[in-house]
Design a protein around this motif. Structure first.
Motif, PDB file in Angstrom:
ATOM      1  N   ALA A 281       0.700  -1.158   0.010  1.00  0.00           N
ATOM      2  CA  ALA A 281      -0.005   0.042   0.047  1.00  0.00           C
ATOM      3  C   ALA A 281       0.799   1.242  -0.016  1.00  0.00           C
ATOM      4  CB  ALA A 281      -1.069  -0.022   1.135  1.00  0.00           C
ATOM      5  N   LEU A 282       2.194   1.121   0.517  1.00  0.00           N
ATOM      6  CA  LEU A 282       3.033   2.165   0.507  1.00  0.00           C
ATOM      7  C   LEU A 282       3.982   2.394  -0.601  1.00  0.00           C
ATOM      8  CD1 LEU A 282       4.316   4.714   2.000  1.00  0.00           C
ATOM      9  CD2 LEU A 282       5.833   3.157   3.211  1.00  0.00           C
ATOM     10  N   ILE A 283       4.297   1.193  -0.932  1.00  0.00           N
ATOM     11  CA  ILE A 283       5.359   0.932  -2.105  1.00  0.00           C
ATOM     12  C   ILE A 283       4.817   1.271  -3.687  1.00  0.00           C
ATOM     13  CG2 ILE A 283       7.083  -0.509  -3.357  1.00  0.00           C
ATOM     14  CD1 ILE A 283       7.450  -1.700  -0.474  1.00  0.00           C
ATOM     15  N   LEU A 284       3.693   0.688  -3.762  1.00  0.00           N
ATOM     16  CA  LEU A 284       2.919   0.768  -5.065  1.00  0.00           C
ATOM     17  C   LEU A 284       2.704   1.823  -5.584  1.00  0.00           C
ATOM     18  CD1 LEU A 284       0.710  -2.557  -5.414  1.00  0.00           C
ATOM     19  CD2 LEU A 284       3.096  -2.217  -6.052  1.00  0.00           C
ATOM     20  N   PRO A 285       2.003   3.123  -4.678  1.00  0.00           N
ATOM     21  CA  PRO A 285       1.798   4.389  -5.323  1.00  0.00           C
ATOM     22  C   PRO A 285       3.431   5.089  -5.729  1.00  0.00           C
ATOM     23  CG  PRO A 285       0.566   4.163  -3.447  1.00  0.00           C
ATOM     24  CD  PRO A 285       1.502   2.827  -3.408  1.00  0.00           C
ATOM     25  N   VAL A 286       4.242   4.830  -5.001  1.00  0.00           N
ATOM     26  CA  VAL A 286       5.628   5.445  -5.192  1.00  0.00           C
ATOM     27  C   VAL A 286       6.023   4.667  -6.557  1.00  0.00           C
ATOM     28  CG1 VAL A 286       8.013   5.618  -4.464  1.00  0.00           C
ATOM     29  CG2 VAL A 286       6.252   5.692  -2.873  1.00  0.00           C
ATOM     30  N   LEU A 287       6.012   3.442  -6.651  1.00  0.00           N
ATOM     31  CA  LEU A 287       6.601   2.845  -7.931  1.00  0.00           C
ATOM     32  C   LEU A 287       5.771   3.456  -9.214  1.00  0.00           C
ATOM     33  CD1 LEU A 287       7.446  -0.657  -6.687  1.00  0.00           C
ATOM     34  CD2 LEU A 287       9.068   1.322  -7.177  1.00  0.00           C
ATOM     35  N   LEU A 288       4.392   3.407  -9.081  1.00  0.00           N
ATOM     36  CA  LEU A 288       3.582   3.810 -10.040  1.00  0.00           C
ATOM     37  C   LEU A 288       3.982   5.376 -10.444  1.00  0.00           C
ATOM     38  CD1 LEU A 288       0.178   2.208  -9.429  1.00  0.00           C
ATOM     39  CD2 LEU A 288       1.454   1.846 -11.367  1.00  0.00           C
ATOM     40  N   ALA A 289       4.166   6.197  -9.549  1.00  0.00           N
ATOM     41  CA  ALA A 289       4.616   7.448  -9.747  1.00  0.00           C
ATOM     42  C   ALA A 289       5.693   7.591 -10.477  1.00  0.00           C
ATOM     43  CB  ALA A 289       4.279   8.275  -8.426  1.00  0.00           C
ATOM     44  N   MET A 290       6.775   6.772 -10.188  1.00  0.00           N
ATOM     45  CA  MET A 290       8.046   6.862 -10.875  1.00  0.00           C
ATOM     46  C   MET A 290       7.918   6.326 -12.295  1.00  0.00           C
ATOM     47  SD  MET A 290      10.376   5.465  -7.920  1.00  0.00           S
ATOM     48  CE  MET A 290      11.964   5.451  -8.796  1.00  0.00           C
TER      49      MET A 290
ATOM     50  N   THR B  63     -13.568   2.223  -0.918  1.00  0.00           N
ATOM     51  CA  THR B  63     -13.427   3.172  -1.832  1.00  0.00           C
ATOM     52  C   THR B  63     -12.759   4.466  -1.291  1.00  0.00           C
ATOM     53  OG1 THR B  63     -15.789   2.600  -2.661  1.00  0.00           O
ATOM     54  CG2 THR B  63     -15.074   4.882  -3.043  1.00  0.00           C
ATOM     55  N   PRO B  64     -12.647   5.032  -0.123  1.00  0.00           N
ATOM     56  CA  PRO B  64     -11.933   6.169   0.083  1.00  0.00           C
ATOM     57  C   PRO B  64     -10.553   5.758   0.051  1.00  0.00           C
ATOM     58  CG  PRO B  64     -13.781   5.760   1.852  1.00  0.00           C
ATOM     59  CD  PRO B  64     -13.812   4.621   0.937  1.00  0.00           C
ATOM     60  N   LEU B  65     -10.017   4.613   0.375  1.00  0.00           N
ATOM     61  CA  LEU B  65      -8.612   4.078   0.209  1.00  0.00           C
ATOM     62  C   LEU B  65      -8.395   3.949  -1.246  1.00  0.00           C
ATOM     63  CD1 LEU B  65      -8.522   1.241   3.118  1.00  0.00           C
ATOM     64  CD2 LEU B  65      -7.510   3.576   3.193  1.00  0.00           C
ATOM     65  N   MET B  66      -9.070   3.781  -2.101  1.00  0.00           N
ATOM     66  CA  MET B  66      -8.745   3.698  -3.569  1.00  0.00           C
ATOM     67  C   MET B  66      -8.651   5.119  -3.993  1.00  0.00           C
ATOM     68  SD  MET B  66     -10.651   2.101  -6.744  1.00  0.00           S
ATOM     69  CE  MET B  66     -10.839   0.446  -5.917  1.00  0.00           C
ATOM     70  N   ILE B  67      -9.303   6.210  -3.753  1.00  0.00           N
ATOM     71  CA  ILE B  67      -9.605   7.554  -3.723  1.00  0.00           C
ATOM     72  C   ILE B  67      -8.193   8.012  -3.491  1.00  0.00           C
ATOM     73  CG2 ILE B  67     -10.541   9.718  -3.782  1.00  0.00           C
ATOM     74  CD1 ILE B  67     -13.188   8.235  -3.732  1.00  0.00           C
TER      75      ILE B  67
ATOM     76  N   LEU C 246      -5.024   9.687  -5.701  1.00  0.00           N
ATOM     77  CA  LEU C 246      -4.434  10.720  -5.614  1.00  0.00           C
ATOM     78  C   LEU C 246      -3.026  11.107  -5.199  1.00  0.00           C
ATOM     79  CD1 LEU C 246      -7.334  12.669  -3.474  1.00  0.00           C
ATOM     80  CD2 LEU C 246      -6.939  12.878  -6.009  1.00  0.00           C
ATOM     81  N   ALA C 247      -2.404  10.053  -4.430  1.00  0.00           N
ATOM     82  CA  ALA C 247      -1.102   9.791  -4.088  1.00  0.00           C
ATOM     83  C   ALA C 247      -0.396   9.882  -5.331  1.00  0.00           C
ATOM     84  CB  ALA C 247      -1.013   8.841  -3.076  1.00  0.00           C
ATOM     85  N   VAL C 248      -0.847   8.995  -6.239  1.00  0.00           N
ATOM     86  CA  VAL C 248      -0.160   8.659  -7.402  1.00  0.00           C
ATOM     87  C   VAL C 248      -0.059   9.888  -8.342  1.00  0.00           C
ATOM     88  CG1 VAL C 248      -0.110   7.526  -9.351  1.00  0.00           C
ATOM     89  CG2 VAL C 248      -0.614   6.187  -7.376  1.00  0.00           C
ATOM     90  N   VAL C 249      -1.050  10.705  -8.364  1.00  0.00           N
ATOM     91  CA  VAL C 249      -1.218  11.817  -9.186  1.00  0.00           C
ATOM     92  C   VAL C 249      -0.085  12.900  -8.437  1.00  0.00           C
ATOM     93  CG1 VAL C 249      -2.608  13.779  -9.953  1.00  0.00           C
ATOM     94  CG2 VAL C 249      -3.634  11.307 -10.034  1.00  0.00           C
ATOM     95  N   LEU C 250      -0.053  13.038  -7.415  1.00  0.00           N
ATOM     96  CA  LEU C 250       0.550  14.050  -6.689  1.00  0.00           C
ATOM     97  C   LEU C 250       2.185  13.714  -6.612  1.00  0.00           C
ATOM     98  CD1 LEU C 250      -1.356  15.081  -3.511  1.00  0.00           C
ATOM     99  CD2 LEU C 250      -1.086  16.242  -5.545  1.00  0.00           C
ATOM    100  N   LEU C 251       2.383  12.512  -6.611  1.00  0.00           N
ATOM    101  CA  LEU C 251       3.858  11.913  -6.474  1.00  0.00           C
ATOM    102  C   LEU C 251       4.334  11.995  -7.959  1.00  0.00           C
ATOM    103  CD1 LEU C 251       3.556   8.727  -4.031  1.00  0.00           C
ATOM    104  CD2 LEU C 251       4.840  10.823  -3.862  1.00  0.00           C
ATOM    105  N   THR C 252       3.511  11.576  -8.904  1.00  0.00           N
ATOM    106  CA  THR C 252       4.048  11.940 -10.213  1.00  0.00           C
ATOM    107  C   THR C 252       4.280  13.321 -10.607  1.00  0.00           C
ATOM    108  OG1 THR C 252       2.368  10.108 -11.004  1.00  0.00           O
ATOM    109  CG2 THR C 252       3.384  11.467 -12.619  1.00  0.00           C
TER     110      THR C 252
END
Length: 388
Positions: free
Chosen positions: A66-75, A186-190, A194-200
């Motif tokens: 849950a922490l690693i995947l948004p960072v890797l997707l953003a990269m 649903t809130p966790l998915m949203i 948002l985390a992926v968008v901001l990190l990107t």
């Protein structure tokens, strides 16, 4: 040091009646020092500790997904956007503005494409049970020879071993519906989106500054030089690879959608749905196209009555994938990004098991990064060749 005395003088004993013999001239003593050999056993990496370390890393990657995947997707998305941002910088557009334009354009394209695909996807999901019931007689007719062969084999087995008449025990599993599961997921998915968008956005804007600040922490000049070479190679090669593969997959999806629309008279929105599916599945080599062929077979059997027409969507998809995989991609990417099919399948299995669909999407870029790092470090070039 062990001293060894060479050529020491010797003295004689004089008895009665004997004249004393002249003493031989004493030879100067020479002391030769031999270096001590270090007989202590050299420390070796324990196999058990290595296995435990691998298991610990694997468990950490799975537990902290849950922490690693948004960072890797953003990269991953930042690597796609970086070449476009550099092109905009050559046109005198600031990096901040260029990153904002790329991000807004990407989100707008995804939203517009999603709007076009929601209706046909929802219709297929609603009609899937009825279509599968209608598909069952067709599949039974196709599998009739195999069923007859199975019955014959069962009769032979009964005649050889006797029929006990016992039936296998069936275990029925029940699942309790949780009405709050959707409200909590649903809130966790949203939040993840948002985390992926901001990190990107932040990776595209401040990624270079982060690299420079991290390099300043390294103690030696040699380490800094090697790290800079590795980071530049990863950014250049992986950005080129990801952007090229994304463009190729987009073209494959558009050509497949156009083929369905013009040659098989599939409605436009439905053709776009299958073209988007083909483009996304093509990011996972071998596994993705195999899933696509199975889906196209099911779609053909559901849509058409004739056998040759039912096989046409899967045949067109297979032909496009063969043309892309054997001709287009090797010409555009060359042999530098060539990866061993066996290693690639193992990486897809590993990351797919760890992270699901996202793991299949990230398996190839991560494997390319590992290959680049191994090829740049002295003594590990053989491991890089092993991945080819």
């Amino acid at each position: 040091m062990n001293p060894i005395i060479e050529g020491a003088g010797s003295g004689g004993i004089v008895s009665e009646g004997e004249s004393p013999q002249p003493q031989p001239t004493a030879i100067p003593t020479t002391v030769v020092f031999e270096p001590l050999r270090d007989r202590r056993p050299r420390p070796r990496a324990s196999t058990a500790l290595l296995v435990l370390a691998v298991l610990a890393v694997g468990y950490t990657l799975w537990a902290a997904q849950a922490l690693i995947l948004p960072v890797l997707l953003a990269m991953f998305f930042a690597l796609i956007g970086n070449p476009i941002i550099r092109l905009l910088q050559r046109l005198r557009i600031p990096r901040f503005v260029g990153a904002l334009l790329v991000l807004v354009l990407g989100i707008y394209s995804a939203v517009m494409l999603g709007r076009e695909l929601v209706a046909p996807a929802g219709e297929w999901i609603r009609e899937a049970p009825r279509e599968m019931r209608e598909l069952a007689p067709k599949l039974r007719n196709l599998a009739k020879p195999m069923q007859e062969a199975n019955k014959a084999a069962e009769n032979i087995a009964r005649a050889a071993g006797g029929d006990t008449g016992s039936k296998p025990v069936q275990v029925v599993k029940t699942e309790v519906d949780d009405p709050y599961k959707v409200l909590t997921s649903t809130p966790l998915m949203i939040a993840s989106v948002l985390a992926v968008v901001l990190l990107t956005f932040f990776f595209m804007v401040y990624g270079q500054d982060l690299q420079r600040n991290a390099l300043a922490l390294l103690p030696g000049r040699q380490q800094k030089r090697l790290t800079v070479e590795i980071l530049q190679a990863i950014e250049h090669e992986v950005s080129r690879y990801v952007l090229t593969i994304s463009m190729i997959n987009m073209v494959v999806g558009l050509v497949f959608a156009a083929s369905l629309y013009f040659f098989l008279q599939v409605p436009l929105n439905e053709a776009l749905l299958w073209g988007t599916m083909a483009a996304l599945l093509n990011f996972a080599p071998y596994v993705g196209p195999l899933i696509g062929i199975i889906v196209m077979l099911l779609m053909g059997f559901v849509t058409y009555n004739e056998l040759w027409q039912s096989l046409l969507p899967a045949a067109i998809y297979l032909g496009l994938h063969t043309l892309e995989g054997q001709i287009v991609t090797p010409i555009l990417l060359g042999r530098r990004m060539a990866l061993s099919p066996l290693v690639l399948i193992l990486a897809l299995m590993l990351f797919g098991w760890l992270w699901g669909i996202v793991g299949l999407l990230l398996a190839v870029p991560l494997l390319v990064c590992v290959k680049i790092v191994l090829s740049r470090i002295d003594g590990l070039e053989g491991w890089a060749k092993l991945l080819e």
